[in-house]
Design an enzyme around this catalytic site. Structure first.
Site, PDB file in Angstrom:
ATOM      1  N   SER B  45      38.646  36.905  45.533  1.00  0.00           N
ATOM      2  CA  SER B  45      39.253  37.939  44.691  1.00  0.00           C
ATOM      3  C   SER B  45      38.135  38.517  43.843  1.00  0.00           C
ATOM      4  O   SER B  45      37.471  37.782  43.096  1.00  0.00           O
ATOM      5  CB  SER B  45      40.353  37.329  43.823  1.00  0.00           C
ATOM      6  OG  SER B  45      41.092  38.340  43.193  1.00  0.00           O
ATOM      7  N   GLU B  46      37.894  39.828  43.949  1.00  0.00           N
ATOM      8  CA  GLU B  46      36.647  40.379  43.406  1.00  0.00           C
ATOM      9  C   GLU B  46      36.564  40.366  41.884  1.00  0.00           C
ATOM     10  O   GLU B  46      35.510  40.612  41.319  1.00  0.00           O
ATOM     11  CB  GLU B  46      36.377  41.786  43.956  1.00  0.00           C
ATOM     12  CG  GLU B  46      37.341  42.861  43.515  1.00  0.00           C
ATOM     13  CD  GLU B  46      38.472  43.076  44.509  1.00  0.00           C
ATOM     14  OE1 GLU B  46      38.792  42.136  45.274  1.00  0.00           O
ATOM     15  OE2 GLU B  46      39.052  44.184  44.504  1.00  0.00           O
ATOM     16  N   ASN B  47      37.684  40.045  41.217  1.00  0.00           N
ATOM     17  CA  ASN B  47      37.588  39.907  39.760  1.00  0.00           C
ATOM     18  C   ASN B  47      36.996  38.567  39.343  1.00  0.00           C
ATOM     19  O   ASN B  47      36.841  38.317  38.150  1.00  0.00           O
ATOM     20  CB  ASN B  47      38.963  40.105  39.111  1.00  0.00           C
ATOM     21  CG  ASN B  47      39.999  39.137  39.629  1.00  0.00           C
ATOM     22  OD1 ASN B  47      40.089  38.904  40.832  1.00  0.00           O
ATOM     23  ND2 ASN B  47      40.763  38.559  38.740  1.00  0.00           N
ATOM     24  N   SER B  87      30.249  38.357  41.849  1.00  0.00           N
ATOM     25  CA  SER B  87      31.293  38.647  42.826  1.00  0.00           C
ATOM     26  C   SER B  87      30.838  39.724  43.809  1.00  0.00           C
ATOM     27  O   SER B  87      30.969  39.582  45.026  1.00  0.00           O
ATOM     28  CB  SER B  87      32.555  39.104  42.095  1.00  0.00           C
ATOM     29  OG  SER B  87      33.565  39.413  43.019  1.00  0.00           O
TER      30      SER B  87
END
Lengths: 229, 220
Positions: B45-47, B87
C-alpha cells in the site's frame, strides 16, 4: 537549546502571509491537527501548502480552504474535498498536482541537500511540461527540483524534548520527509517525553531536524472510511 | 459480461506465488478477496505498508492504520511500515511485481488515462504516474465502454495521459486483452459475449486470432 513550546499557537509564531508550508499526513492520517487549527485561528493568508491531500471539507487542510487561507496547493490527490474542487475549477485556488512519489522525493531531496533529481514518473504527461527531459539507459526521465518551504509541520506519535520523533503505523507517510525539509520544522506529538525515554534504535526522525516541539491535545484522528470485516 | 467482482476474480488468476502486488482503488482492491489457494502474495500500500492484511473488526479499527484508499486495514505477521519516499523507492526501482489499476481510457499502444477530465473532474494522479512509469507488469481493470456506450479501448486517448506504453493487459467486463505491437489481442471472452460484440465495443486496433475461449474459473 529549548525546542519545547507550550502549544500550537506558540509553535506557529513566525508563519506569515504568503509563506510556503509543508504539512504531513496522507488523507487525514497523521495530519498535524493542532497546528492546522491554530493556523485557522491565526487567519494567516495567501499560503502555499505542500501536502499530499487537501483534507476533507470540514477537517484538516479543508478548514484552511474554507477560510480562503490557501493561495496554492501542491498535492498528488485531492479527490476527497468538494470545496477544494470548487475553488480549483472556479480558478480561486491555484493547484499543482504531482505524482505522489515525486512529491515525496522532492521533500526528501530538500532534506538531503540535493537540489534536483530525475524520475520517470510523469514523462510524456502534463506533469513534464517545462521540465528538462533526459535519457538514461534508453529510458526517459524528467528533472524535478527539491521543494523550498519556510515551515514544515509534522505530526508524530512520540517525541522527546530534543526533537527525536517516532511515528505510528501508516501515519508516518510524508511526515519524516517533511520534517527534514523545512527551514523551520514544527513537530506536534501525542506523547512528549524526556531525553533517554525513547530507544535510540527506534527513532525515525533525529532531533537535529526539529526546531519546535509540543504535546498536542484533543486528537480527533478522524477516519475517512471506516471499513470493517 | 463480467461484473466487478468477476473482473477481480479473473485478474486474481494472474497472481503468482511470491509476488509483491500493488492494487489500486476500486475494482483492483477487490482482487485481494480472490487470491488463489496456495499462492502467497504480499500487498503493498503506497502510503507506507508492505504486507497489508484484511479489514479490521470494529473493535480493532485504528485511525493510524489505513490503506491508500483511506480505508482502515490491519497488518499481518511480517508486515512493515515505511515513509512515502521509501514506498515509491520500491515502486520506481521495480520491486513491485504486479500493479493493478483502474482506467478511464486505454489505447492500443498501452497508454493509460486515469487522473483528470479537463474542466470537470480533477482528483489528481496520486501514485498512479509513479506506478505506471516503473512497474514491470501492469494490468488494467475497467469497464469496456462508458455509460453512453462509447469504447474506452481506443486508438488515441481523449483524456490527459497518465503514462505511455505501460499497460500489458486489460481485463474488462467483455474480455481479456493483451496489448502488443499489434494492438489489443483478444485472449478470452466473457461468458456469453461474442467476438462481434467485442469488435463493436472496441475502437482501438483489435486482433482476433483463432477460436477465442470463454473465461473459465469465474464464479458468481
Amino acid at each position: 537549546m529549548n525546542k519545547v513550546v507550550q502549544n500550537a499557537a506558540e509553535a506557529i509564531v513566525g508563519i506569515t502571509d504568503g509563506m510556503t508550508l509543508m504539512l504531513g499526513g496522507f488523507g487525514l492520517c497523521g495530519i498535524p491537527e493542532n497546528s492546522i487549527n491554530a493556523l485557522v485561528k491565526s487567519g494567516v493568508k495567501n499560503l502555499t501548502c505542500i501536502s499530499n491531500n487537501a483534507g476533507v471539507d470540514d477537517f484538516g487542510i479543508g478548514l484552511m480552504l474554507q477560510g480562503q487561507q490557501v493561495k496554492k496547493m501542491i498535492s498528488s490527490y485531492v479527490g476527497e474535498n468538494a470545496e477544494f474542487e470548487r475553488q480549483l475549477l472556479s480558478g480561486e485556488l491555484e493547484v499543482e498536482l504531482l505524482p505522489q512519489g515525486t512529491l515525496a522525493e522532492r521533500c526528501r531531496a530538500a532534506g538531503a541537500g540535493i537540489p534536483a533529481f530525475f524520475t520517470p514518473a510523469g514523462y510524456g504527461t502534463e506533469v513534464a511540461e517545462g521540465k528538462e527531459v533526459r535519457e538514461f539507459k534508453g529510458k526517459h526521465y524528467i528533472m524535478e527540483q527539491a521543494f523550498d518551504s519556510d515551515f514544515a509541520i509534522v505530526k508524530a506519535w512520540k517525541g522527546d524534548t530534543d526533537g527525536n520523533l517516532i511515528f505510528k503505523a501508516t501515519s508516518r507517510n510524508f511526515n519524516p520527509l517533511m520534517a527534514m525539509a523545512g527551514k523551520i520544522t514544527i513537530a506536534e506529538v501525542e506523547e512528549l517525553v524526556e531525553p533517554g525515554e525513547l530507544d535510540p534504535n527506534f527513532i525515525h526522525t533525529p532531533g537535529i531536524f526539529v526546531n519546535r516541539i509540543f504535546k498536542g491535545v484533543n486528537y480527533e484522528k478522524r477516519i475517512e472510511q471506516t471499513t470493517t470485516r | 459480461m463480467l461484473n466487478k467482482e468477476q473482473i477481480a476474480q479473473r485478474i486474481a488468476k494472474e497472481l503468482e506465488d511470491g509476488f509483491y502486488v500493488n492494487l489500486g482503488i476500486g475494482i483492483p482492491t477487490l482482487v485481494a478477496n480472490y487470491i488463489p489457494t496456495g499462492v502467497s502474495v504480499t500487498l503493498q500500500s503506497e502510503n507506507g505498508l508492505l504486507g497489508m492484511g484484511p479489514f479490521p473488526t470494529l473493535e480493532n479499527v485504528d485511525a493510524d492504520l489505513i490503506n491508500a484508499g483511506k480505508q482502515t486495514i490491519t497488518t499481518l505477521p511480517g508486515s512493515s511500515f515505511f515513509d512515502s519516499a521509501t514506498s515509491f523507492g520500491m515502486i520506481r526501482s521495480g520491486r513491485v511485481d504486479l500493479t493493478v489499476l483502474g482506467a478511464m481510457e486505454v489505447n492500443d499502444e498501452g497508454d493509460i488515462a486515469n487522473w483528470k477530465i479537463p474542466g470537470k473532474m480533477v482528483k489528481g494522479m496520486g501514485g498512479a504516474m509513479d506506478l505506471v512509469a516503473s512497474a514491470k507488469n501492469i494490468i488494467v481493470a475497467m469497464q469496456h465502454t462508458n455509460r453512453a456506450g462509447d469504447s474506452k479501448l481506443l486508438k488515441e486517448l481523449s483524456l490527459p495521459v497518465t503514462g505511455l506504453g505501460c499497460v500489458k493487459k486489460v481485463v474488462s467486463n467483455l474480455g481479456v486483452f493483451e496489448i502488443t505491437e499489434r494492438g489489443f489481442e483478444l485472449k478470452e471472452r466473457a461468458p456469453g459475449v461474442s467476438v462481434e460484440e467485442i469488435q463493436q465495443a472496441t475502437e482501438g486496433r483489435l486482433v482476433v486470432e483463432g477460436e477465442i475461449p470463454e473465461i473459465v474459473g469465474i464464479w458468481e
